[in-house]
Design a protein around this motif. Structure first.
Motif, PDB file in Angstrom:
ATOM      1  N   VAL A 183       0.848  -1.197   0.000  1.00 31.36           N
ATOM      2  CA  VAL A 183       0.000   0.000   0.000  1.00 31.36           C
ATOM      3  C   VAL A 183       0.884   1.248   0.000  1.00 31.36           C
ATOM      4  O   VAL A 183       1.805   1.361   0.802  1.00 31.36           O
ATOM      5  N   THR A 184       0.580   2.156  -0.923  1.00 30.96           N
ATOM      6  CA  THR A 184       1.227   3.469  -0.942  1.00 30.96           C
ATOM      7  C   THR A 184       0.137   4.504  -0.737  1.00 30.96           C
ATOM      8  O   THR A 184      -0.905   4.457  -1.391  1.00 30.96           O
ATOM      9  N   VAL A 185       0.379   5.432   0.176  1.00 32.76           N
ATOM     10  CA  VAL A 185      -0.596   6.465   0.502  1.00 32.76           C
ATOM     11  C   VAL A 185       0.069   7.830   0.395  1.00 32.76           C
ATOM     12  O   VAL A 185       1.190   8.025   0.875  1.00 32.76           O
ATOM     13  N   PHE A 186      -0.633   8.752  -0.259  1.00 28.69           N
ATOM     14  CA  PHE A 186      -0.212  10.149  -0.260  1.00 28.69           C
ATOM     15  C   PHE A 186      -1.021  10.835   0.829  1.00 28.69           C
ATOM     16  O   PHE A 186      -2.252  10.785   0.811  1.00 28.69           O
ATOM     17  N   LEU A 200      -3.648   3.763  -6.441  1.00 26.63           N
ATOM     18  CA  LEU A 200      -4.220   2.596  -7.109  1.00 26.63           C
ATOM     19  C   LEU A 200      -3.273   2.058  -8.176  1.00 26.63           C
ATOM     20  O   LEU A 200      -3.101   0.852  -8.306  1.00 26.63           O
ATOM     21  N   SER A 201      -2.688   2.939  -8.968  1.00 23.63           N
ATOM     22  CA  SER A 201      -1.715   2.526  -9.973  1.00 23.63           C
ATOM     23  C   SER A 201      -0.786   3.701 -10.238  1.00 23.63           C
ATOM     24  O   SER A 201      -1.103   4.847  -9.923  1.00 23.63           O
ATOM     25  N   GLU A 202       0.344   3.384 -10.851  1.00 23.26           N
ATOM     26  CA  GLU A 202       1.338   4.428 -11.100  1.00 23.26           C
ATOM     27  C   GLU A 202       1.980   4.177 -12.444  1.00 23.26           C
ATOM     28  O   GLU A 202       2.368   3.055 -12.768  1.00 23.26           O
ATOM     29  N   GLU A 203       2.083   5.227 -13.238  1.00 23.88           N
ATOM     30  CA  GLU A 203       2.742   5.145 -14.536  1.00 23.88           C
ATOM     31  C   GLU A 203       4.042   5.915 -14.468  1.00 23.88           C
ATOM     32  O   GLU A 203       4.093   6.984 -13.867  1.00 23.88           O
ATOM     33  N   ARG A 204       5.048   5.381 -15.056  1.00 18.97           N
ATOM     34  CA  ARG A 204       6.340   6.063 -15.094  1.00 18.97           C
ATOM     35  C   ARG A 204       6.347   7.028 -16.270  1.00 18.97           C
ATOM     36  O   ARG A 204       6.201   6.631 -17.415  1.00 18.97           O
ATOM     37  N   LEU A 205       6.516   8.312 -15.975  1.00 19.72           N
ATOM     38  CA  LEU A 205       6.552   9.328 -17.003  1.00 19.72           C
ATOM     39  C   LEU A 205       8.007   9.648 -17.351  1.00 19.72           C
ATOM     40  O   LEU A 205       8.880   9.551 -16.497  1.00 19.72           O
ATOM     41  N   PRO A 206       8.270  10.068 -18.583  1.00 17.65           N
ATOM     42  CA  PRO A 206       9.649  10.291 -18.988  1.00 17.65           C
ATOM     43  C   PRO A 206      10.298  11.517 -18.342  1.00 17.65           C
ATOM     44  O   PRO A 206      11.504  11.653 -18.363  1.00 17.65           O
TER      45      PRO A 206
END
Length: 155
Positions: free
Chosen positions: A67-70, A143-149
């Protein structure tokens, strides 16, 4: 200090952003440069502060942190509690991965990892909420994470 960055420097930075473990020799072969010339460019970018180190990216999930929480944190007593004191206390909590002092509704944005939601609740109740000056908090679960350039864009 501003440094001039040419197309070759940008190509080196993009390659290192994709894989920071690559050697100067391997990068040089790809860029058509010698290993020493590539190394000199990397050192110049480091000395100018453009390249600020290389980091490992760990897979928190594979390490048991699912779990990752901001967490937005608004300090209740800014006049009595120093921002430095809060930052020092919160960075001592191992589950807190990132501490960002921000402008807006909250004073701080924290990135916290936990094994699961009950573990996050424990961290929140026993560690975060007991810090001096903490007022309101707001949690957002990743919920999900995308790697941005990033600012260099794609190669």
């Amino acid at each position: 200090m501003s440094v001039e960055v040419d197309a070759t420097d940008l190509a080196i930075l993009r390659a290192l952003a994709a894989d920071a473990t690559r050697s100067a020799g391997a990068l040089g072969r790809e860029m058509g440069l010698s290993q020493p010339a590539t190394w000199r460019r990397i050192r110049r970018l480091e000395e100018a502060g453009v390249l600020k180190g290389r980091r490992l990216r760990l897979d928190a999930g594979r390490l048991g942190f699912g779990v990752t929480v901001f967490l937005g944190v608004k300090l209740a007593t800014k006049g009595r509690v120093s921002l430095d004191d809060f930052e020092r206390a919160v960075t001592a909590i191992p589950e807190v991965q990132v501490v960002e002092h921000v402008l807006g509704l909250y004073d701080y944005r924290l990135r916290i990892i936990a094994r699961d939601l009950p573990d996050f609740e424990r961290v929140l109740r026993r560690r975060i909420m007991t810090l001096p000056g903490v007022g309101e908090v707001e949690a957002n679960v990743l919920l999900s994470e995308e790697r941005l350039p990033g600012p260099l864009g794609a190669a």
